[in-house]
Enzyme design. Sequence first.
Site, PDB file in Angstrom:
ATOM      1  N   GLY A   1      -6.696   6.309  -9.132  1.00 23.86           N
ATOM      2  CA  GLY A   1      -6.504   7.211 -10.266  1.00 23.86           C
ATOM      3  C   GLY A   1      -6.618   8.654  -9.793  1.00 23.86           C
ATOM      4  O   GLY A   1      -5.826   9.051  -8.965  1.00 23.86           O
TER       5      GLY A   1
ATOM      6  N   SER B   1      -7.570   4.503  -2.439  1.00 22.57           N
ATOM      7  CA  SER B   1      -7.013   5.776  -2.850  1.00 22.57           C
ATOM      8  C   SER B   1      -8.126   6.651  -3.422  1.00 22.57           C
ATOM      9  O   SER B   1      -9.117   6.917  -2.732  1.00 22.57           O
ATOM     10  CB  SER B   1      -5.863   5.538  -3.841  1.00 22.57           C
ATOM     11  OG  SER B   1      -5.132   6.700  -4.067  1.00 22.57           O
ATOM     12  N   TRP B   2      -8.009   7.117  -4.687  1.00 14.02           N
ATOM     13  CA  TRP B   2      -9.132   7.827  -5.294  1.00 14.02           C
ATOM     14  C   TRP B   2     -10.385   6.961  -5.270  1.00 14.02           C
ATOM     15  O   TRP B   2     -11.504   7.461  -5.096  1.00 14.02           O
ATOM     16  CB  TRP B   2      -8.804   8.239  -6.735  1.00 14.02           C
ATOM     17  CG  TRP B   2     -10.019   8.333  -7.618  1.00 14.02           C
ATOM     18  CD1 TRP B   2     -10.358   7.499  -8.633  1.00 14.02           C
ATOM     19  CD2 TRP B   2     -11.067   9.303  -7.535  1.00 14.02           C
ATOM     20  NE1 TRP B   2     -11.571   7.882  -9.202  1.00 14.02           N
ATOM     21  CE2 TRP B   2     -12.010   8.990  -8.537  1.00 14.02           C
ATOM     22  CE3 TRP B   2     -11.305  10.399  -6.701  1.00 14.02           C
ATOM     23  CZ2 TRP B   2     -13.175   9.737  -8.754  1.00 14.02           C
ATOM     24  CZ3 TRP B   2     -12.460  11.149  -6.907  1.00 14.02           C
ATOM     25  CH2 TRP B   2     -13.373  10.818  -7.917  1.00 14.02           C
TER      26      TRP B   2
ATOM     27  N   ASP C   1       2.080   5.583   4.305  1.00 17.50           N
ATOM     28  CA  ASP C   1       1.471   5.943   3.031  1.00 17.50           C
ATOM     29  C   ASP C   1       1.807   7.395   2.712  1.00 17.50           C
ATOM     30  O   ASP C   1       1.361   8.318   3.400  1.00 17.50           O
ATOM     31  CB  ASP C   1      -0.046   5.740   3.141  1.00 17.50           C
ATOM     32  CG  ASP C   1      -0.782   5.946   1.834  1.00 17.50           C
ATOM     33  OD1 ASP C   1      -0.258   6.645   0.940  1.00 17.50           O
ATOM     34  OD2 ASP C   1      -1.898   5.417   1.706  1.00 17.50           O
TER      35      ASP C   1
ATOM     36  N   HIS D   1       1.265   2.647   0.438  1.00 12.02           N
ATOM     37  CA  HIS D   1       0.029   3.069  -0.220  1.00 12.02           C
ATOM     38  C   HIS D   1      -0.647   1.956  -1.019  1.00 12.02           C
ATOM     39  O   HIS D   1      -1.864   1.817  -0.982  1.00 12.02           O
ATOM     40  CB  HIS D   1       0.327   4.245  -1.152  1.00 12.02           C
ATOM     41  CG  HIS D   1      -0.887   4.793  -1.850  1.00 12.02           C
ATOM     42  ND1 HIS D   1      -1.887   5.466  -1.178  1.00 12.02           N
ATOM     43  CD2 HIS D   1      -1.281   4.752  -3.157  1.00 12.02           C
ATOM     44  CE1 HIS D   1      -2.833   5.818  -2.039  1.00 12.02           C
ATOM     45  NE2 HIS D   1      -2.490   5.400  -3.239  1.00 12.02           N
TER      46      HIS D   1
END
Length: 324
Positions: free
Chosen positions: A51, A119-120, A275, A303
């Site tokens: 996110g 990711s986040w 990515d 990713h």
Amino acid sequence: MPDAQTRTRRTLYPEIEPYETGMLDVGDGHTLYWELSGNADGKPVVFLHGGPGGGSSPDHRRQFHPEKYKILVFDQRGCGKSTPYASLDNNTTWDLVEDIEKLRTQVAKVDKWQVFGGSWGSTLALAYAEKYPERTTELVLRGIFLFDQYEIDWMYKDGGASQIYPDKFEEFLAPIPEGERGDLVEAYRKRLTSDDKDEQLTAAKAWSKWEGDIVTLLPSPETVEHFTSPEVAVAVARIENHYMASHGWLGEGQLLRDATRLRGIPGVIVQGRHDSCTPPIAAWRLKQAWPEVELNIIPDGGHLFSEPGVTDGLVRATDKFAGV
């Protein structure tokens, strides 16, 4: 041992349903949706979704052996089934770190656990583990995002991902007048916090579409449709932009400097070579600061955790820590 080109790849485990779900009031006006699945007596793990504002999905449970793991998945502040929707109030990295602690003590009720983030979610996992290393047994991370300025610029300034996706970046620029394009994060912030709901939704769809366009090696209309649907786009765009504009409430280089606190914690990073959202350089730098971590760069990976090579690497990592 067969090499990477010939060995059988591991896929996600079969679908499972939670054995318990609930809502946790964490204060500050926020209530979080959570679910427990797998083996109630198994090895505890918390899954931190991407996110910010992205929410969790049923597939997130499937990266863990259901007989070996006690799996906690939840929606972070303002997104998914958590309330209030798309709220920016009291929504910072450090609020979320404390939410994870509340989930550990009040929901999972365990002394320590494995922390899994992509990711986040990798940013959040690192922030949590660096503050609470004594509560972290292992880290499994995908697509490292350290929230340093070069990574923010990669996503939102001409010269980064725009060089790979110039056509999609042009669409991202379209809602912003040329005179306001010097700082796209700020220009979008004004629109995403506008009282005009139509303006807000238009900006949200454009912001989220840019991510949907570059998030996978194999883009599909379904991926973009997911990111631009009103129920996803507004939370993703408002909250993600809120974090980018605030530099994630992290000092430049903070997560790398504090990586010394991870010494002694085993970990695996699974990083797609191709990515376009979180380029491999961040994972490489983290490896230098945290020698214990195993860095697996996937030559045919992008990713998303759903990229075949990335899925393989993540399932192998969680299996390894569960003794499978």
